[in-house]
Design a protein around this motif. Structure first.
Motif, PDB file in Angstrom:
ATOM      1  N   LYS A 166     -25.472  52.375 -40.049  1.00 39.64           N
ATOM      2  CA  LYS A 166     -24.118  51.732 -40.093  1.00 39.64           C
ATOM      3  C   LYS A 166     -24.383  50.155 -40.326  1.00 39.64           C
ATOM      4  O   LYS A 166     -23.499  49.715 -41.325  1.00 39.64           O
ATOM      5  CB  LYS A 166     -23.326  51.967 -38.641  1.00 39.64           C
ATOM      6  CG  LYS A 166     -22.146  51.136 -38.715  1.00 39.64           C
ATOM      7  CD  LYS A 166     -21.447  51.692 -37.442  1.00 39.64           C
ATOM      8  CE  LYS A 166     -19.904  51.151 -37.702  1.00 39.64           C
ATOM      9  NZ  LYS A 166     -19.201  51.358 -36.474  1.00 39.64           N
ATOM     10  N   LYS A 167     -25.250  49.609 -39.997  1.00 45.30           N
ATOM     11  CA  LYS A 167     -25.421  48.282 -40.319  1.00 45.30           C
ATOM     12  C   LYS A 167     -25.799  48.092 -41.702  1.00 45.30           C
ATOM     13  O   LYS A 167     -25.459  47.178 -42.449  1.00 45.30           O
ATOM     14  CB  LYS A 167     -26.559  47.516 -39.375  1.00 45.30           C
ATOM     15  CG  LYS A 167     -26.225  47.436 -37.820  1.00 45.30           C
ATOM     16  CD  LYS A 167     -27.413  46.985 -37.116  1.00 45.30           C
ATOM     17  CE  LYS A 167     -27.061  46.664 -35.603  1.00 45.30           C
ATOM     18  NZ  LYS A 167     -28.355  46.148 -34.796  1.00 45.30           N
ATOM     19  N   ASN A 170     -22.504  48.185 -43.498  1.00 43.88           N
ATOM     20  CA  ASN A 170     -21.929  47.067 -43.649  1.00 43.88           C
ATOM     21  C   ASN A 170     -22.500  45.977 -44.276  1.00 43.88           C
ATOM     22  O   ASN A 170     -21.654  45.136 -45.016  1.00 43.88           O
ATOM     23  CB  ASN A 170     -22.025  46.673 -41.891  1.00 43.88           C
ATOM     24  CG  ASN A 170     -21.113  47.741 -40.893  1.00 43.88           C
ATOM     25  OD1 ASN A 170     -19.965  48.357 -41.698  1.00 43.88           O
ATOM     26  ND2 ASN A 170     -21.230  47.551 -39.917  1.00 43.88           N
ATOM     27  N   GLN A 171     -23.742  45.903 -44.348  1.00 45.17           N
ATOM     28  CA  GLN A 171     -24.529  44.880 -45.137  1.00 45.17           C
ATOM     29  C   GLN A 171     -24.089  45.046 -46.723  1.00 45.17           C
ATOM     30  O   GLN A 171     -23.970  44.058 -47.477  1.00 45.17           O
ATOM     31  CB  GLN A 171     -25.891  44.752 -44.958  1.00 45.17           C
ATOM     32  CG  GLN A 171     -26.338  44.470 -43.724  1.00 45.17           C
ATOM     33  CD  GLN A 171     -27.690  44.444 -43.273  1.00 45.17           C
ATOM     34  OE1 GLN A 171     -28.640  45.033 -44.072  1.00 45.17           O
ATOM     35  NE2 GLN A 171     -28.154  44.095 -42.161  1.00 45.17           N
ATOM     36  N   VAL A 173     -21.334  46.579 -48.013  1.00 42.93           N
ATOM     37  CA  VAL A 173     -20.037  46.511 -48.282  1.00 42.93           C
ATOM     38  C   VAL A 173     -20.133  44.999 -48.312  1.00 42.93           C
ATOM     39  O   VAL A 173     -19.111  44.439 -49.204  1.00 42.93           O
ATOM     40  CB  VAL A 173     -19.028  46.735 -47.087  1.00 42.93           C
ATOM     41  CG1 VAL A 173     -17.727  46.247 -46.965  1.00 42.93           C
ATOM     42  CG2 VAL A 173     -19.059  48.440 -46.968  1.00 42.93           C
ATOM     43  N   LYS A 174     -20.654  44.000 -47.462  1.00 38.66           N
ATOM     44  CA  LYS A 174     -20.308  42.781 -47.636  1.00 38.66           C
ATOM     45  C   LYS A 174     -20.850  42.068 -49.079  1.00 38.66           C
ATOM     46  O   LYS A 174     -20.248  41.192 -49.802  1.00 38.66           O
ATOM     47  CB  LYS A 174     -21.267  42.246 -46.444  1.00 38.66           C
ATOM     48  CG  LYS A 174     -21.112  40.764 -46.416  1.00 38.66           C
ATOM     49  CD  LYS A 174     -21.692  39.947 -45.109  1.00 38.66           C
ATOM     50  CE  LYS A 174     -21.965  38.437 -44.985  1.00 38.66           C
ATOM     51  NZ  LYS A 174     -22.599  37.865 -44.092  1.00 38.66           N
ATOM     52  N   LYS A 202     -10.134  49.411 -47.656  1.00 42.13           N
ATOM     53  CA  LYS A 202     -11.736  49.109 -46.694  1.00 42.13           C
ATOM     54  C   LYS A 202     -12.193  50.458 -47.069  1.00 42.13           C
ATOM     55  O   LYS A 202     -13.596  50.574 -47.023  1.00 42.13           O
ATOM     56  CB  LYS A 202     -11.378  48.628 -45.404  1.00 42.13           C
ATOM     57  CG  LYS A 202     -12.166  48.655 -44.318  1.00 42.13           C
ATOM     58  CD  LYS A 202     -11.812  48.355 -42.919  1.00 42.13           C
ATOM     59  CE  LYS A 202     -13.008  48.203 -42.099  1.00 42.13           C
ATOM     60  NZ  LYS A 202     -12.552  47.759 -40.622  1.00 42.13           N
ATOM     61  N   VAL A 206     -16.254  51.307 -47.888  1.00 42.06           N
ATOM     62  CA  VAL A 206     -17.510  51.907 -47.190  1.00 42.06           C
ATOM     63  C   VAL A 206     -17.832  53.308 -47.447  1.00 42.06           C
ATOM     64  O   VAL A 206     -18.938  53.528 -47.390  1.00 42.06           O
ATOM     65  CB  VAL A 206     -16.643  52.154 -45.407  1.00 42.06           C
ATOM     66  CG1 VAL A 206     -17.660  52.982 -44.576  1.00 42.06           C
ATOM     67  CG2 VAL A 206     -16.200  50.871 -44.961  1.00 42.06           C
ATOM     68  N   HIS A 210     -21.612  54.010 -48.456  1.00 42.64           N
ATOM     69  CA  HIS A 210     -22.106  55.144 -47.839  1.00 42.64           C
ATOM     70  C   HIS A 210     -22.825  55.976 -48.911  1.00 42.64           C
ATOM     71  O   HIS A 210     -24.111  56.526 -48.547  1.00 42.64           O
ATOM     72  CB  HIS A 210     -21.352  56.178 -46.942  1.00 42.64           C
ATOM     73  CG  HIS A 210     -21.673  57.683 -46.714  1.00 42.64           C
ATOM     74  ND1 HIS A 210     -21.217  58.521 -47.616  1.00 42.64           N
ATOM     75  CD2 HIS A 210     -22.325  57.910 -45.728  1.00 42.64           C
ATOM     76  CE1 HIS A 210     -21.880  59.671 -47.112  1.00 42.64           C
ATOM     77  NE2 HIS A 210     -22.532  59.170 -45.871  1.00 42.64           N
ATOM     78  N   LEU A 229     -19.304  56.959 -39.338  1.00 43.50           N
ATOM     79  CA  LEU A 229     -18.338  56.207 -39.864  1.00 43.50           C
ATOM     80  C   LEU A 229     -16.996  56.234 -39.934  1.00 43.50           C
ATOM     81  O   LEU A 229     -16.098  55.455 -40.178  1.00 43.50           O
ATOM     82  CB  LEU A 229     -18.778  55.758 -41.312  1.00 43.50           C
ATOM     83  CG  LEU A 229     -20.267  55.295 -41.688  1.00 43.50           C
ATOM     84  CD1 LEU A 229     -20.623  55.357 -43.218  1.00 43.50           C
ATOM     85  CD2 LEU A 229     -20.329  53.917 -41.145  1.00 43.50           C
TER      86      LEU A 229
END
Length: 306
Positions: A166-167, A170-171, A173-174, A202, A206, A210, A229
C-alpha cells in the motif's frame, strides 16, 4: 559486462545498445565483482526475465527492451543487426524475494533462514538478491522474524506485505501526480467506460498505481491488494473487435502510445470513402480504353514460349 548465458552467434551479437544510470555500470572494485546480466524468475509470472546486478551485486536493475522490426544500429564502422534498445532501471529486490517467501510459506509454512528460502536450481544467480544493499534491513516489511542466538529466521507475512505494498501504491500515486501524468483516460479506456469528459479522480490514480505494482507481484496477491485498497474488482473486459485488437509485446509504455502503425489496415477504406477532387472527377470521365496501367511498365516480362 557479461551474462550468464552466451547467445548464439547467428541470433544476437554479444553487444547491445542500452540506456542505463551510472550506478549500473560503475567499474568493479575487484576482478570477480563485475556488473552481471542474468536471468531471474519474474515475481509476477515466474518466467525467466533478464536483470542486471551492478558491481558487487549491491543493486538490482530491471532490463526492458524497445524493439521494432527492421531496425539496426550503426556502431563505428559496423552494423549491429540486433536493433533493440535496452532500458535499465533500478528495481526493489524485495519483489523478487517475495516470490520465494510466498512459495516457502505454502510448501513448508515455517520460519527459515533467508539463504534457505531464496534458492532456485534453475536460476543460480538467485542468492545474489540477498547481497543487495538494505535487503536484510527491509525484509521485516514482508516477513515475521525470529532470532535464535545469532541467527535470524523469517516467515512470510501477508498482513505486513499488504501494508508495504500500500505504501508502494501511495508512493506511485504521488510520483504520477508530481509529474502531471494523467491516468483517467487510461483507466476508463481499460474498462470500456465512455464519457464526454474524463477527469483524474483519486480512485483512478490508485487503480492505475495498483496496476503498475501488480506487474511485480503474483496475481493472487494483486487481488488481495485490490481488496486491501478498498477498490472493487473490475469485470472482465469484453473481447475487442478483430480490427481493434492489438498485438501484445514486451515493450516500454512509451512505445505503445504510438498507434500509427495500427492504422494501416484501414488506410484503403479511408481513401475510398474520401471525397474526390475536381481533377479526380475529370480524370474519372476520361475514356481509358486502350490505355495501359502504369504498373505494367514495372512488371516482369513474360517468358517467351519455346
Amino acid at each position: 559486462m557479461h551474462g550468464t548465458k552466451q547467445r548464439p552467434a547467428d541470433a544476437h551479437p554479444g553487444q547491445w545498445v542500452l540506456i542505463a544510470p551510472e550506478a549500473a555500470t560503475d567499474p568493479p572494485k575487484t576482478a570477480d565483482s563485475e556488473p552481471l546480466f542474468t536471468k531471474l524468475r519474474n515475481p509476477s509470472t515466474g518466467e525467466a526475465t533478464l536483470y542486471l546486478f551492478n558491481s558487487g551485486a549491491q543493486q538490482l536493475f530491471e532490463v526492458k527492451a524497445f524493439h521494432e522490426e527492421y531496425r539496426s544500429w550503426f556502431i563505428g564502422q559496423t552494423v549491429q543487426q540486433d536493433g533493440r534498445l535496452l532500458f535499465v532501471t533500478p528495481m526493489d529486490p524485495l519483489f523478487l524475494i517475495l516470490y520465494y517467501l510466498i512459495k516457502a510459506d505454502k510448501e513448508q509454512g515455517k520460519f527459515q533462514p533467508l539463504d534457505q528460502v531464496v534458492l532456485d536450481s534453475e536460476y543460480p544467480s538467485c542468492p545474489l538478491l540477498l547481497k543487495c544493499a538494505d535487503v536484510k534491513q527491509y525484509i521485516q516489511h514482508v516477513t515475521e522474524e525470529k532470532e535464535i542466538g545469532s541467527q535470524k529466521f523469517h516467515k512470510y507475512s501477508q498482513e505486513k506485505t499488504l501494508k508495504w505494498l500500500k505504501k508502494k501504491v501511495n508512493q506511485t500515486v504521488k510520483a504520477l501526480k508530481s509529474n502531471n501524468i494523467s491516468v483517467g483516460e487510461r483507466v476508463h479506456a481499460a474498462t470500456f467506460i465512455s464519457g464526454k469528459q474524463i477527469t483524474d479522480s483519486k480512485e483512478d490514480y490508485v487503480r492505475y498505481a495498483h496496476g503498475l505494482i501488480s506487474e511485480y507481484i503474483p496475481e493472487d496477491l494483486s487481488k488481495e491488494l485490490l481488496k486491501y485498497l478498498g477498490l472493487p474488482e473490475l469485470k472482465s473486459r469484453a473481447p475487442e473487435p478483430p480490427l481493434k485488437k492489438r498485438k501484445l509485446s514486451d515493450v516500454p509504455v512509451e512505445a505503445e502510445e504510438d498507434y500509427t502503425k495500427f492504422n494501416s489496415s484501414n488506410l484503403k477504406t479511408k481513401k475510398a470513402n474520401s471525397k474526390m477532387s475536381a481533377a479526380q472527377k475529370a480524370l474519372a470521365k476520361v475514356d481509358k480504353s486502350g490505355m495501359k496501367s502504369i504498373s505494367t511498365f514495372f512488371s516482369s516480362k513474360p517468358k517467351a514460349s519455346k
